[in-house]
Design a protein around this motif. Sequence first.
Motif, PDB file in Angstrom:
ATOM      1  N   UNK A 137       0.730  -1.420  -0.050  1.00 20.86           N
ATOM      2  CA  UNK A 137       0.383   0.126   0.301  1.00 20.86           C
ATOM      3  C   UNK A 137       0.550   1.179  -0.172  1.00 20.86           C
ATOM      4  N   UNK A 138       2.182   1.653   0.341  1.00 21.17           N
ATOM      5  CA  UNK A 138       3.183   2.088   0.219  1.00 21.17           C
ATOM      6  C   UNK A 138       4.256   2.179  -0.523  1.00 21.17           C
ATOM      7  N   UNK A 139       4.941   3.172  -1.766  1.00 25.07           N
ATOM      8  CA  UNK A 139       5.720   2.526  -1.747  1.00 25.07           C
ATOM      9  C   UNK A 139       6.284   4.065  -2.580  1.00 25.07           C
ATOM     10  N   UNK A 140       7.624   4.291  -2.019  1.00 29.64           N
ATOM     11  CA  UNK A 140       8.681   5.418  -2.109  1.00 29.64           C
ATOM     12  C   UNK A 140       9.843   4.731  -3.538  1.00 29.64           C
ATOM     13  N   UNK A 141       9.484   5.169  -4.842  1.00 30.78           N
ATOM     14  CA  UNK A 141      10.386   4.366  -6.239  1.00 30.78           C
ATOM     15  C   UNK A 141      11.280   5.127  -6.299  1.00 30.78           C
ATOM     16  N   UNK A 142      12.979   5.200  -6.153  1.00 32.64           N
ATOM     17  CA  UNK A 142      13.832   5.445  -7.485  1.00 32.64           C
ATOM     18  C   UNK A 142      13.816   7.175  -6.622  1.00 32.64           C
ATOM     19  N   UNK A 143      13.414   7.282  -5.172  1.00 35.60           N
ATOM     20  CA  UNK A 143      13.810   8.728  -4.822  1.00 35.60           C
ATOM     21  C   UNK A 143      14.734   9.616  -4.566  1.00 35.60           C
ATOM     22  N   UNK A 144      15.111  10.435  -4.685  1.00 38.24           N
ATOM     23  CA  UNK A 144      16.647  11.379  -4.152  1.00 38.24           C
ATOM     24  C   UNK A 144      15.873  11.863  -2.712  1.00 38.24           C
ATOM     25  N   UNK A 145      17.410  12.307  -1.590  1.00 41.15           N
ATOM     26  CA  UNK A 145      16.818  13.072  -0.339  1.00 41.15           C
ATOM     27  C   UNK A 145      15.699  13.614  -0.236  1.00 41.15           C
ATOM     28  N   UNK A 146      14.736  13.259   0.780  1.00 41.87           N
ATOM     29  CA  UNK A 146      13.891  14.739   0.649  1.00 41.87           C
ATOM     30  C   UNK A 146      12.771  14.469   0.314  1.00 41.87           C
ATOM     31  N   UNK A 147      12.247  12.728  -0.359  1.00 40.87           N
ATOM     32  CA  UNK A 147      11.219  12.419  -0.551  1.00 40.87           C
ATOM     33  C   UNK A 147      10.893  12.056   0.041  1.00 40.87           C
ATOM     34  N   UNK A 148       8.990  11.981  -0.720  1.00 40.83           N
ATOM     35  CA  UNK A 148       8.171  11.452   1.016  1.00 40.83           C
ATOM     36  C   UNK A 148       7.415  10.435   0.656  1.00 40.83           C
ATOM     37  N   UNK A 149       7.105   9.400   0.931  1.00 35.18           N
ATOM     38  CA  UNK A 149       5.326   8.658   0.561  1.00 35.18           C
ATOM     39  C   UNK A 149       4.694   8.428   2.067  1.00 35.18           C
ATOM     40  N   UNK A 150       3.591   8.643   1.908  1.00 35.96           N
ATOM     41  CA  UNK A 150       2.445   7.743   3.185  1.00 35.96           C
ATOM     42  C   UNK A 150       1.455   7.301   2.656  1.00 35.96           C
ATOM     43  N   UNK A 151       0.797   6.202   3.646  1.00 32.97           N
ATOM     44  CA  UNK A 151      -0.457   5.643   3.762  1.00 32.97           C
ATOM     45  C   UNK A 151      -0.514   5.440   4.999  1.00 32.97           C
ATOM     46  N   UNK A 152      -2.392   5.510   4.531  1.00 33.83           N
ATOM     47  CA  UNK A 152      -2.860   4.682   5.975  1.00 33.83           C
ATOM     48  C   UNK A 152      -3.823   3.636   5.931  1.00 33.83           C
ATOM     49  N   UNK A 153      -3.739   3.550   7.366  1.00 29.32           N
ATOM     50  CA  UNK A 153      -4.692   2.503   7.606  1.00 29.32           C
ATOM     51  C   UNK A 153      -5.974   2.480   8.560  1.00 29.32           C
ATOM     52  N   UNK A 154      -6.697   1.842   8.713  1.00 24.93           N
ATOM     53  CA  UNK A 154      -7.672   2.284   9.676  1.00 24.93           C
ATOM     54  C   UNK A 154      -8.132   0.793  10.720  1.00 24.93           C
ATOM     55  N   UNK A 155      -7.881   0.862  12.134  1.00 32.68           N
ATOM     56  CA  UNK A 155      -8.208  -0.100  12.953  1.00 32.68           C
ATOM     57  C   UNK A 155      -8.625  -0.386  13.823  1.00 32.68           C
ATOM     58  N   UNK A 156      -9.616  -1.601  13.579  1.00 39.34           N
ATOM     59  CA  UNK A 156     -10.769  -1.276  14.711  1.00 39.34           C
ATOM     60  C   UNK A 156     -10.812  -2.441  15.812  1.00 39.34           C
ATOM     61  N   UNK A 249      -7.932   5.391  12.991  1.00 34.37           N
ATOM     62  CA  UNK A 249      -7.469   5.379  11.957  1.00 34.37           C
ATOM     63  C   UNK A 249      -5.832   6.012  11.556  1.00 34.37           C
ATOM     64  N   UNK A 250      -4.837   5.831  10.843  1.00 33.49           N
ATOM     65  CA  UNK A 250      -3.658   5.852  11.570  1.00 33.49           C
ATOM     66  C   UNK A 250      -2.755   6.853  10.320  1.00 33.49           C
ATOM     67  N   UNK A 251      -2.057   7.542   9.742  1.00 33.42           N
ATOM     68  CA  UNK A 251      -1.187   7.892   8.422  1.00 33.42           C
ATOM     69  C   UNK A 251      -0.009   7.667   8.653  1.00 33.42           C
ATOM     70  N   UNK A 252       0.339   6.915   7.866  1.00 37.46           N
ATOM     71  CA  UNK A 252       2.151   6.408   8.148  1.00 37.46           C
ATOM     72  C   UNK A 252       2.727   7.678   7.321  1.00 37.46           C
ATOM     73  N   UNK A 253       4.039   7.842   7.237  1.00 37.54           N
ATOM     74  CA  UNK A 253       4.305   9.260   6.879  1.00 37.54           C
ATOM     75  C   UNK A 253       6.003   8.540   6.795  1.00 37.54           C
ATOM     76  N   UNK A 254       6.653   7.952   5.491  1.00 38.69           N
ATOM     77  CA  UNK A 254       8.516   7.861   5.073  1.00 38.69           C
ATOM     78  C   UNK A 254       8.878   8.720   4.562  1.00 38.69           C
ATOM     79  N   UNK A 255      10.180   9.712   5.218  1.00 34.23           N
ATOM     80  CA  UNK A 255      10.296  10.543   4.683  1.00 34.23           C
ATOM     81  C   UNK A 255      12.028  10.198   4.095  1.00 34.23           C
ATOM     82  N   UNK A 256      13.577  10.312   3.239  1.00 37.38           N
ATOM     83  CA  UNK A 256      14.818   9.515   2.892  1.00 37.38           C
ATOM     84  C   UNK A 256      14.849  10.814   3.254  1.00 37.38           C
ATOM     85  N   UNK A 257      16.541  10.660   4.200  1.00 34.39           N
ATOM     86  CA  UNK A 257      17.337  11.621   4.905  1.00 34.39           C
ATOM     87  C   UNK A 257      18.356  11.827   3.663  1.00 34.39           C
TER      88      UNK A 257
END
Length: 278
Positions: A137-156, A249-257
């Motif tokens: 559900x979340x992919x960060x492809x061929x990214x340069x430093x500073x690029x980011x991606x996020x995905x959300x999940x709902x937990x019941x 719900x939770x939003x997970x965000x990942x960024x490459x330093x």
Amino acid sequence: MWARTTAEGRRQSRRPRSVTAVLVAGLLVLGAGYASAAARIRVKAPAPGICTGETITLGVRKVGTRPSYTVTVFRPNGTKMWSRSGTATTRWKTWNVTLPQPGTYTTKYVGYKKRWTFQTVVTNCATLSMGNVDSAVLALENAAPGDAVEACVRVAYSGVPATVSLYGTTQGTGLDAYLELSVTRGSMPAGGEAGSCEGFVEDPTDYLGHGDGVMYRGSLQAFPDHPDAGLADPVATAPAVWADGEAHAYRLRVELGADDRAQGRSASQRFIWGARPA
């Protein structure tokens, strides 16, 4: 009694100033091999966490002379549940052992002049569910430093009133130190596309001073990796008690330093939500 649900992420840096990241739902069973200079066998580490009724994989393999072994699994109350002894060969000898009840099981290997001890936390996974998350559900492809991606999940949740915590386990070659992770709590409608953040609304509370709903911001390396150190939902100073039928719900965000030392490194992350009766 514990309950839990998981999401997994994989991230890999494949060439200078690029990285690949993937978040996957499901269960990742880890099976690393351990040995030492004094040991005459190599052993398989059981998964650090599974659901009630699932199995752990144990194993031994010869790496030198005197390859005798004993492997024993102990129940949460300390009594012996399962054991095998013998002489290892150059091929892996493996066993699948079912752990039937919630609790912390201990696996002990004994070899020539060496002992290994591992723990597996078994939780009742039936009462926490993550809707519509069954693929990457979340992919960060061929990214340069500073690029980011996020995905959300709902937990019941369903069951008696409970507190919830978030933790995970990490594998890889050190990329986690260069990935910035933020976890934001909020709400979103049930259903929808896997990983989509459409309709996500942050909690109106600034829990940590990092913005509305943020319950973690830091490196992936520093993210807690054991239930005893898990992030209380939403924060340790104000843990929420979830009622039957409650969902968040939770939003997970990942960024490459921006650090060239991330080149050639990889990381695989497993996120776990655990519920314990209040």
